[in-house]
Scaffold this motif. Structure first.
Motif, PDB file in Angstrom:
ATOM      1  N   ASP A  44      13.410  -9.918 -13.252  1.00  7.21           N
ATOM      2  CA  ASP A  44      14.675 -10.236 -12.383  1.00  7.21           C
ATOM      3  C   ASP A  44      15.812  -9.344 -13.278  1.00  7.21           C
ATOM      4  N   LEU A  45      15.884  -9.593 -14.421  1.00  9.34           N
ATOM      5  CA  LEU A  45      17.153  -8.835 -15.197  1.00  9.34           C
ATOM      6  C   LEU A  45      16.862  -7.398 -15.208  1.00  9.34           C
ATOM      7  N   TYR A  49      19.698  -4.822 -13.353  1.00  6.93           N
ATOM      8  CA  TYR A  49      20.486  -3.723 -14.127  1.00  6.93           C
ATOM      9  C   TYR A  49      19.947  -2.276 -13.495  1.00  6.93           C
ATOM     10  N   SER A  50      18.909  -2.355 -12.638  1.00  4.44           N
ATOM     11  CA  SER A  50      18.575  -0.983 -12.063  1.00  4.44           C
ATOM     12  C   SER A  50      19.253  -0.733 -10.616  1.00  4.44           C
ATOM     13  N   LYS A  53      25.939  -0.633 -10.687  1.00  4.87           N
ATOM     14  CA  LYS A  53      26.405   0.544 -11.234  1.00  4.87           C
ATOM     15  C   LYS A  53      26.913   0.392 -12.451  1.00  4.87           C
ATOM     16  N   SER A  54      25.922   0.543 -13.554  1.00  4.83           N
ATOM     17  CA  SER A  54      26.364   0.335 -15.033  1.00  4.83           C
ATOM     18  C   SER A  54      25.595   1.267 -15.692  1.00  4.83           C
ATOM     19  N   ALA A  55      26.346   1.691 -17.037  1.00  5.45           N
ATOM     20  CA  ALA A  55      25.657   2.711 -17.987  1.00  5.45           C
ATOM     21  C   ALA A  55      24.403   2.020 -18.616  1.00  5.45           C
ATOM     22  N   LEU A  56      24.350   0.984 -18.599  1.00  4.83           N
ATOM     23  CA  LEU A  56      23.293   0.379 -19.485  1.00  4.83           C
ATOM     24  C   LEU A  56      21.899  -0.092 -18.534  1.00  4.83           C
ATOM     25  N   VAL A  69      21.566   2.299 -23.499  1.00  2.80           N
ATOM     26  CA  VAL A  69      22.194   3.154 -22.660  1.00  2.80           C
ATOM     27  C   VAL A  69      21.487   4.034 -21.894  1.00  2.80           C
ATOM     28  N   LYS A  70      21.743   4.202 -20.677  1.00  2.00           N
ATOM     29  CA  LYS A  70      21.116   4.995 -19.845  1.00  2.00           C
ATOM     30  C   LYS A  70      20.986   6.549 -20.172  1.00  2.00           C
ATOM     31  N   GLU A  71      19.955   7.087 -19.767  1.00  2.00           N
ATOM     32  CA  GLU A  71      19.798   8.477 -20.847  1.00  2.00           C
ATOM     33  C   GLU A  71      20.716   9.593 -20.175  1.00  2.00           C
TER      34      GLU A  71
END
Length: 208
Positions: A44-45, A49-50, A53-56, A69-71
């Motif tokens: 679920d988590l 996050y996917s 709209k997050s950088a994580l 942190v996203k690539e």
């Protein structure tokens, strides 16, 4: 405690941890009755996050779960975490060494590009790999700390390599990948470890 509160605790644990957390560790911190319940919460988590709209992002690695942190944002902020050994690039270099060891430094640089020089320095300084001079290059292998830190599932590559050395009367020589052994093969190897780990977890859950 509600499921939402438990998921928040899992999220906080991933945020605070400097290393990936195993399913057992997360199950303990959430105080769940079964790992299957914790695995569902982690799914679920990951989905949460996917889609935001997050950088994580939260990802499942061969060694556990990690918030990172996203690539596409790594280059902008990586200088704030120069001592982190878990950036995507460092992990790929470490995995490459683990599955191909003993391997020469020149081969690692060839397949992982010049940024791998920094990765190797970090991994040697942190004690996860060792290198021995041989001619104009170095031979790289993982250390006992690697197995202790990442667990036996990811560490089996080193044990397999050591078994080959102990049963051979020939001097140890680096394993050089063929032209067909590209980065996609490394990803396949990592995925195989993850699938094997999941099968073991499912079998243990069924036994309970």
């Amino acid at each position: 405690m509600s499921r939402i509160e438990k998921e928040k605790i899992l999220e906080a644990a991933l945020f605070m941890s400097p290393k990936p957390l195993t399913l057992d560790e997360l199950n303990s911190v959430a105080n769940n009755q079964s790992r299957l319940e914790t695995k569902a919460m982690m799914s679920d988590l990951i989905n949460f996050y996917s889609t935001r709209k997050s950088a994580l992002e939260i990802v499942e690695l061969p060694v556990g779960y990690q918030m990172r942190v996203k690539e596409e944002y790594e280059d902008h902020v990586s200088h704030f975490a120069q001592n982190s050994m878990f950036s995507r690039g460092v992990m790929k270099t470490l995995a490459f060494i683990a599955y191909k060891q003993p391997i020469s430094q020149s081969v690692v640089i060839k397949y992982r590009n010049n940024k791998a020089y920094d990765h190797l320095k970090l991994l040697v300084d942190e004690g996860f790999i060792k290198k021995e001079a041989k001619g104009r290059t170095f031979i790289l292998t993982t250390t006992s700390k690697f197995i202790e830190y990442f667990g036996k599932d990811f560490g089996k590559a080193k044990k397999k390599a050591e078994a080959k050395v102990s049963t051979s009367t020939q001097p140890t020589t680096p394993v050089v990948p063929t032209q067909k052994e590209t980065k996609s093969e490394l990803n396949d190897s990592v995925n195989a470890v993850m699938e094997e780990k999941e099968r073991k977890e499912e079998n243990q859950i069924e036994l309970h």
